[in-house]
Write a protein that holds these residues in place. Structure first.
Motif, PDB file in Angstrom:
ATOM      1  N   THR A 106       5.112   8.336  -4.179  1.00  0.00           N
ATOM      2  CA  THR A 106       5.984   7.351  -3.547  1.00  0.00           C
ATOM      3  C   THR A 106       6.312   6.252  -4.547  1.00  0.00           C
ATOM      4  O   THR A 106       5.671   6.156  -5.599  1.00  0.00           O
ATOM      5  N   ASP A 107       7.299   5.455  -4.220  1.00  0.00           N
ATOM      6  CA  ASP A 107       7.692   4.336  -5.074  1.00  0.00           C
ATOM      7  C   ASP A 107       7.271   3.035  -4.401  1.00  0.00           C
ATOM      8  O   ASP A 107       7.862   2.636  -3.398  1.00  0.00           O
ATOM      9  N   PHE A 108       6.263   2.403  -4.944  1.00  0.00           N
ATOM     10  CA  PHE A 108       5.853   1.095  -4.437  1.00  0.00           C
ATOM     11  C   PHE A 108       6.708   0.052  -5.143  1.00  0.00           C
ATOM     12  O   PHE A 108       6.419  -0.352  -6.266  1.00  0.00           O
ATOM     13  N   THR A 109       7.790  -0.360  -4.481  1.00  0.00           N
ATOM     14  CA  THR A 109       8.765  -1.266  -5.085  1.00  0.00           C
ATOM     15  C   THR A 109       8.251  -2.692  -5.218  1.00  0.00           C
ATOM     16  O   THR A 109       8.777  -3.458  -6.009  1.00  0.00           O
ATOM     17  N   MET A 110       7.253  -3.029  -4.417  1.00  0.00           N
ATOM     18  CA  MET A 110       6.688  -4.383  -4.461  1.00  0.00           C
ATOM     19  C   MET A 110       5.168  -4.301  -4.463  1.00  0.00           C
ATOM     20  O   MET A 110       4.590  -3.386  -3.886  1.00  0.00           O
ATOM     21  N   ALA A 111       4.556  -5.298  -5.102  1.00  0.00           N
ATOM     22  CA  ALA A 111       3.098  -5.416  -5.030  1.00  0.00           C
ATOM     23  C   ALA A 111       2.732  -5.933  -3.645  1.00  0.00           C
ATOM     24  O   ALA A 111       3.515  -6.621  -2.994  1.00  0.00           O
ATOM     25  N   GLY A 112       1.560  -5.570  -3.173  1.00  0.00           N
ATOM     26  CA  GLY A 112       1.080  -6.055  -1.881  1.00  0.00           C
ATOM     27  C   GLY A 112       0.569  -4.938  -1.008  1.00  0.00           C
ATOM     28  O   GLY A 112       0.347  -3.818  -1.458  1.00  0.00           O
ATOM     29  N   GLY A 113       0.392  -5.242   0.275  1.00  0.00           N
ATOM     30  CA  GLY A 113      -0.156  -4.289   1.235  1.00  0.00           C
ATOM     31  C   GLY A 113       0.894  -3.330   1.767  1.00  0.00           C
ATOM     32  O   GLY A 113       2.004  -3.735   2.112  1.00  0.00           O
ATOM     33  N   TRP A 114       0.541  -2.073   1.818  1.00  0.00           N
ATOM     34  CA  TRP A 114       1.400  -1.022   2.344  1.00  0.00           C
ATOM     35  C   TRP A 114       0.615  -0.230   3.387  1.00  0.00           C
ATOM     36  O   TRP A 114      -0.563   0.049   3.205  1.00  0.00           O
TER      37      TRP A 114
END
Length: 139
Positions: A106-114
């Motif tokens: 997957t592409d985690f476009t932003m840092a933080g909680g997913w």
């Protein structure tokens, strides 16, 4: 007459034993269900960016063993832990060499909680196994 009574008694006892055995066998099957399985993250920390790999383990809680050959048919990755449930990213199945471990790209476009939501079918179980995992993407 006496042998006829014995035969009927023997048959009745045998039938009751068989019925009892069948009843016990069916009782053990009915206790298994979707709640007996859970998805566990192999790691909750993932790398922010494109093509990040996420691996999850499907475990039978009764035995603690991984469950191979499940069919995962629903996935959703969103930023609900950050209050942005509408922020989603596509999830693709990736190859995994370990039985009971399922890998995804997957592409985690932003840092933080997913939040990673999954649904699967396990062989022999009529109910769908569902799970939610919280991952943390770091730069």
């Amino acid at each position: 007459m006496r042998s006829e009574i014995m035969n009927k008694t023997s048959f009745s006892a045998g039938a009751m034993l068989l019925a009892g055995a069948l009843n016990v066998g069916s009782a053990t099957v009915s206790f298994a269900g979707a709640q007996d399985y859970e998805f566990q993250p192999v790691s909750t920390d993932v790398k922010q960016g494109q093509g990040s790999l996420v691996s999850v383990r499907l475990v039978d809680k009764r035995t603690g063993k991984p469950v191979p050959d499940a069919v995962i048919f629903t996935t959703r990755m969103d930023m609900a832990p950050e209050g942005m449930e509408m922020m989603t990213t596509p999830v693709e199945v990736a190859a995994s060499t370990e039985p009971g471990v399922y890998a995804f790209k997957t592409d985690f476009t932003m840092a933080g909680g997913w939040r990673f939501k999954l649904a699967a079918k396990v062989q022999g179980e009529p109910d769908t196994v569902e799970g939610e995992l919280v991952l943390k993407a770091t730069p």
